[in-house]
Design a protein around this motif. Sequence first.
Motif, PDB file in Angstrom:
ATOM      1  N   GLU A 124       0.810  -1.185   0.000  1.00 19.35           N
ATOM      2  CA  GLU A 124       0.000   0.000   0.000  1.00 19.35           C
ATOM      3  C   GLU A 124       0.858   1.255   0.000  1.00 19.35           C
ATOM      4  OE1 GLU A 124      -3.026   0.003   3.015  1.00 19.35           O
ATOM      5  OE2 GLU A 124      -3.556  -2.065   2.559  1.00 19.35           O
ATOM      6  N   ALA A 125       1.980   1.215   0.679  1.00 21.79           N
ATOM      7  CA  ALA A 125       2.868   2.380   0.716  1.00 21.79           C
ATOM      8  C   ALA A 125       3.413   2.675  -0.683  1.00 21.79           C
ATOM      9  CB  ALA A 125       4.008   2.157   1.700  1.00 21.79           C
ATOM     10  N   LEU A 126       3.753   1.634  -1.432  1.00 22.04           N
ATOM     11  CA  LEU A 126       4.253   1.845  -2.794  1.00 22.04           C
ATOM     12  C   LEU A 126       3.192   2.499  -3.662  1.00 22.04           C
ATOM     13  CD1 LEU A 126       6.131  -1.517  -3.398  1.00 22.04           C
ATOM     14  CD2 LEU A 126       7.129   0.722  -2.925  1.00 22.04           C
ATOM     15  N   GLN A 127       1.958   2.050  -3.542  1.00 24.19           N
ATOM     16  CA  GLN A 127       0.859   2.651  -4.299  1.00 24.19           C
ATOM     17  C   GLN A 127       0.655   4.105  -3.877  1.00 24.19           C
ATOM     18  OE1 GLN A 127      -0.816   1.223  -6.913  1.00 24.19           O
ATOM     19  NE2 GLN A 127      -1.502   3.330  -7.164  1.00 24.19           N
ATOM     20  N   PHE A 128       0.773   4.376  -2.593  1.00 23.61           N
ATOM     21  CA  PHE A 128       0.632   5.736  -2.088  1.00 23.61           C
ATOM     22  C   PHE A 128       1.684   6.648  -2.719  1.00 23.61           C
ATOM     23  CE2 PHE A 128       2.051   9.000   0.873  1.00 23.61           C
ATOM     24  CZ  PHE A 128       0.884   9.705   1.069  1.00 23.61           C
ATOM     25  N   PHE A 129       2.941   6.191  -2.736  1.00 26.59           N
ATOM     26  CA  PHE A 129       4.004   6.992  -3.337  1.00 26.59           C
ATOM     27  C   PHE A 129       3.727   7.247  -4.819  1.00 26.59           C
ATOM     28  CE2 PHE A 129       6.810   5.478   0.225  1.00 26.59           C
ATOM     29  CZ  PHE A 129       7.112   6.734   0.717  1.00 26.59           C
ATOM     30  N   ASN A 130       3.295   6.227  -5.524  1.00 25.44           N
ATOM     31  CA  ASN A 130       2.983   6.393  -6.947  1.00 25.44           C
ATOM     32  C   ASN A 130       1.830   7.363  -7.153  1.00 25.44           C
ATOM     33  OD1 ASN A 130       4.949   4.744  -8.213  1.00 25.44           O
ATOM     34  ND2 ASN A 130       3.825   2.935  -7.580  1.00 25.44           N
ATOM     35  N   PRO A 137       7.402   8.167  -7.516  1.00 30.32           N
ATOM     36  CA  PRO A 137       7.595   6.729  -7.767  1.00 30.32           C
ATOM     37  C   PRO A 137       8.805   6.179  -7.015  1.00 30.32           C
ATOM     38  CG  PRO A 137       8.229   8.029  -9.686  1.00 30.32           C
ATOM     39  CD  PRO A 137       7.635   8.990  -8.689  1.00 30.32           C
ATOM     40  N   ILE A 138       8.614   4.999  -6.473  1.00 31.27           N
ATOM     41  CA  ILE A 138       9.668   4.351  -5.703  1.00 31.27           C
ATOM     42  C   ILE A 138       9.472   2.843  -5.852  1.00 31.27           C
ATOM     43  CG2 ILE A 138       8.336   4.362  -3.562  1.00 31.27           C
ATOM     44  CD1 ILE A 138      10.912   4.977  -2.060  1.00 31.27           C
ATOM     45  N   THR A 139      10.557   2.120  -5.923  1.00 27.88           N
ATOM     46  CA  THR A 139      10.461   0.665  -6.033  1.00 27.88           C
ATOM     47  C   THR A 139      10.429   0.047  -4.641  1.00 27.88           C
ATOM     48  OG1 THR A 139      12.855   0.333  -6.055  1.00 27.88           O
ATOM     49  CG2 THR A 139      11.763   0.673  -8.201  1.00 27.88           C
ATOM     50  N   LYS A 140       9.998  -1.188  -4.580  1.00 28.36           N
ATOM     51  CA  LYS A 140       9.934  -1.901  -3.308  1.00 28.36           C
ATOM     52  C   LYS A 140      11.317  -2.003  -2.674  1.00 28.36           C
ATOM     53  CE  LYS A 140       8.048  -6.177  -1.362  1.00 28.36           C
ATOM     54  NZ  LYS A 140       7.341  -7.418  -1.677  1.00 28.36           N
ATOM     55  N   PHE A 173       3.222   2.072   7.779  1.00 28.11           N
ATOM     56  CA  PHE A 173       3.492   3.448   7.379  1.00 28.11           C
ATOM     57  C   PHE A 173       2.227   4.263   7.600  1.00 28.11           C
ATOM     58  CE2 PHE A 173       6.088   0.628   4.809  1.00 28.11           C
ATOM     59  CZ  PHE A 173       7.344   1.188   4.920  1.00 28.11           C
ATOM     60  N   TYR A 174       2.370   5.431   8.231  1.00 33.42           N
ATOM     61  CA  TYR A 174       1.223   6.309   8.413  1.00 33.42           C
ATOM     62  C   TYR A 174       1.176   7.306   7.263  1.00 33.42           C
ATOM     63  CZ  TYR A 174       0.850   4.473  13.143  1.00 33.42           C
ATOM     64  OH  TYR A 174       0.710   3.645  14.228  1.00 33.42           O
ATOM     65  N   ARG A 175       0.005   7.421   6.666  1.00 33.48           N
ATOM     66  CA  ARG A 175      -0.182   8.291   5.509  1.00 33.48           C
ATOM     67  C   ARG A 175       0.269   9.724   5.804  1.00 33.48           C
ATOM     68  NH1 ARG A 175      -3.757   7.584   1.113  1.00 33.48           N
ATOM     69  NH2 ARG A 175      -4.312   5.692   2.187  1.00 33.48           N
ATOM     70  N   SER A 176      -0.091  10.252   6.936  1.00 38.94           N
ATOM     71  CA  SER A 176       0.267  11.638   7.271  1.00 38.94           C
ATOM     72  C   SER A 176       1.791  11.815   7.342  1.00 38.94           C
ATOM     73  CB  SER A 176      -0.376  12.061   8.586  1.00 38.94           C
ATOM     74  OG  SER A 176       0.051  11.213   9.641  1.00 38.94           O
ATOM     75  N   GLU A 177       2.478  10.831   7.888  1.00 42.06           N
ATOM     76  CA  GLU A 177       3.944  10.918   7.970  1.00 42.06           C
ATOM     77  C   GLU A 177       4.581  10.817   6.595  1.00 42.06           C
ATOM     78  OE1 GLU A 177       4.529   9.077  12.453  1.00 42.06           O
ATOM     79  OE2 GLU A 177       4.987   7.813  10.732  1.00 42.06           O
ATOM     80  N   LEU A 178       4.032   9.957   5.736  1.00 41.34           N
ATOM     81  CA  LEU A 178       4.569   9.827   4.388  1.00 41.34           C
ATOM     82  C   LEU A 178       4.309  11.096   3.576  1.00 41.34           C
ATOM     83  CD1 LEU A 178       3.671   6.149   3.455  1.00 41.34           C
ATOM     84  CD2 LEU A 178       5.853   7.062   4.291  1.00 41.34           C
ATOM     85  N   GLU A 179       3.129  11.693   3.743  1.00 43.19           N
ATOM     86  CA  GLU A 179       2.838  12.948   3.034  1.00 43.19           C
ATOM     87  C   GLU A 179       3.820  14.042   3.436  1.00 43.19           C
ATOM     88  OE1 GLU A 179      -1.282  13.587   3.981  1.00 43.19           O
ATOM     89  OE2 GLU A 179      -1.953  12.521   2.180  1.00 43.19           O
ATOM     90  N   GLU A 180       4.077  14.155   4.727  1.00 40.82           N
ATOM     91  CA  GLU A 180       5.031  15.164   5.212  1.00 40.82           C
ATOM     92  C   GLU A 180       6.439  14.864   4.706  1.00 40.82           C
ATOM     93  OE1 GLU A 180       6.590  18.473   7.097  1.00 40.82           O
ATOM     94  OE2 GLU A 180       4.520  17.957   6.588  1.00 40.82           O
ATOM     95  N   TRP A 181       6.809  13.608   4.707  1.00 38.87           N
ATOM     96  CA  TRP A 181       8.138  13.209   4.233  1.00 38.87           C
ATOM     97  C   TRP A 181       8.320  13.586   2.766  1.00 38.87           C
ATOM     98  CZ3 TRP A 181      10.110   9.573   0.730  1.00 38.87           C
ATOM     99  CH2 TRP A 181      11.459   9.263   0.888  1.00 38.87           C
ATOM    100  N   ILE A 182       7.303  13.316   1.944  1.00 40.33           N
ATOM    101  CA  ILE A 182       7.358  13.674   0.525  1.00 40.33           C
ATOM    102  C   ILE A 182       7.421  15.191   0.369  1.00 40.33           C
ATOM    103  CG2 ILE A 182       6.046  13.710  -1.643  1.00 40.33           C
ATOM    104  CD1 ILE A 182       5.004  10.911  -0.886  1.00 40.33           C
ATOM    105  N   ARG A 183       6.582  15.906   1.119  1.00 38.26           N
ATOM    106  CA  ARG A 183       6.529  17.363   1.017  1.00 38.26           C
ATOM    107  C   ARG A 183       7.882  17.986   1.334  1.00 38.26           C
ATOM    108  NH1 ARG A 183       6.404  21.573   3.770  1.00 38.26           N
ATOM    109  NH2 ARG A 183       6.294  20.609   5.814  1.00 38.26           N
TER     110      ARG A 183
END
Length: 74
Positions: free
Chosen positions: A1-7, A12-15, A39-49
């Motif tokens: 699910e985290a990979l799909q979230f990144f995409n 894009p990120i590989t496994k 992985f928490y969605r909010s943390e991943l969003e902040e990390w990407i931002r």
Amino acid sequence: EALQFFNDKNYPITKSTLYQKVNKKEVPYHKINNRRLVFYRSELEEWIRQRTTSVTDQTDKAVLLLAESANRKK
């Protein structure tokens, strides 16, 4: 699910890259029962931002660098 979230977020990120980043503690994650990664969605969003810049930011930086370079050549 985290990979799909990144995409879905145009990051894009590989496994294997994701696991490398987890191993280096570069991406936020949590372990459940010392096995399962969560992985928490909010943390991943902040990390990407924090790691992405807008086209405007990049253009502003390029203009600033050109101006500084021109000022040094005077």
